[in-house]
Design a protein around this motif. Sequence first.
Motif, PDB file in Angstrom:
ATOM      1  N   UNK A  64       0.829  -1.209   0.000  1.00 38.70           N
ATOM      2  CA  UNK A  64       0.000   0.000   0.000  1.00 38.70           C
ATOM      3  C   UNK A  64       0.862   1.257   0.000  1.00 38.70           C
ATOM      4  N   UNK A  65       1.950   1.230   0.770  1.00 37.65           N
ATOM      5  CA  UNK A  65       2.841   2.387   0.812  1.00 37.65           C
ATOM      6  C   UNK A  65       3.530   2.610  -0.528  1.00 37.65           C
ATOM      7  N   UNK A  92      13.490   3.275   3.473  1.00 34.44           N
ATOM      8  CA  UNK A  92      14.013   3.889   4.693  1.00 34.44           C
ATOM      9  C   UNK A  92      13.824   2.982   5.903  1.00 34.44           C
ATOM     10  N   UNK A  93      12.668   2.329   5.977  1.00 35.03           N
ATOM     11  CA  UNK A  93      12.415   1.424   7.106  1.00 35.03           C
ATOM     12  C   UNK A  93      13.384   0.255   7.086  1.00 35.03           C
ATOM     13  N   UNK A  97      16.358  -0.471  10.038  1.00 33.31           N
ATOM     14  CA  UNK A  97      16.301  -1.711  10.809  1.00 33.31           C
ATOM     15  C   UNK A  97      17.328  -2.718  10.298  1.00 33.31           C
ATOM     16  N   UNK A  98      18.529  -2.248  10.040  1.00 35.22           N
ATOM     17  CA  UNK A  98      19.574  -3.082   9.456  1.00 35.22           C
ATOM     18  C   UNK A  98      19.870  -4.336  10.271  1.00 35.22           C
ATOM     19  N   UNK A  99      19.911  -4.285  11.626  1.00 36.08           N
ATOM     20  CA  UNK A  99      20.200  -5.507  12.394  1.00 36.08           C
ATOM     21  C   UNK A  99      19.209  -6.633  12.146  1.00 36.08           C
ATOM     22  N   UNK A 100      17.986  -6.304  11.730  1.00 33.23           N
ATOM     23  CA  UNK A 100      16.995  -7.323  11.363  1.00 33.23           C
ATOM     24  C   UNK A 100      17.057  -7.626   9.869  1.00 33.23           C
ATOM     25  N   UNK A 168      25.328   3.424   2.298  1.00 30.85           N
ATOM     26  CA  UNK A 168      23.935   3.734   2.569  1.00 30.85           C
ATOM     27  C   UNK A 168      23.067   3.056   1.521  1.00 30.85           C
ATOM     28  N   UNK A 169      21.925   2.522   1.951  1.00 33.52           N
ATOM     29  CA  UNK A 169      21.014   1.906   0.992  1.00 33.52           C
ATOM     30  C   UNK A 169      20.544   2.925  -0.035  1.00 33.52           C
TER      31      UNK A 169
END
Length: 211
Positions: A64-65, A92-93, A97-100, A168-169
């Motif tokens: 949806x986003x 961005x999310x 939340x890179x560790x996950x 950076x992503x």
Amino acid sequence: MPRSGAAARRRLQQAALELYQERGFDRTTAAEIAARAGVNERTFFRHFPDKREVLFDGEADLGAELRQTVVEAPAGLEPFETLLHAFRKTAQALENNHPWSEPRWKVIAATPALRERELAKHAWLTDAAAEALRQRGVAAGLAGLAARTGWAAYQHAVQSWIDDPTQRLDACLRQAFDDLRALSTATLPGQPRTESWAASPKLVARRKDHR
């Protein structure tokens, strides 16, 4: 969902990821995930239909986003620029939340059953992006082609980011789309130069005809 339910859901996700890394997906059961998270197996199945879905939470929200971000992108952007704009926002999310994100990506890459589920997710998100481009007036065929190609560039960028977390992503995304544009205008030695699809008068006319 009550706060306690949200906390249990997060614990289940973290427990599943840890166990998949330690034992592998195939050797981990829902009961073991629940035990690691400190809940019973019934609680696990109240949150997730099976042990694959623990790693694919939030798919509907992401779709949806993505759709909304493509539709609401600034006017005048070409399809690839529109997709890059949307991917930079929705990614961005993932970056925050890179560790996950990193271990999840690696577990999926190493597990055929999860790769199959990931491919289905990618197909669904690609369709969502294509539909959003059509809503912006892009011809159906071009919208589908742009969405599939753009999603491949997105996947390439994420893999580059996973391989080198010092990047950076967002930078990986911009580089991937720069490379995609370069490929679309590249010519072989001795071959006549062709116009890029974004600038081709025929393609621009086709897009206008479908507005």
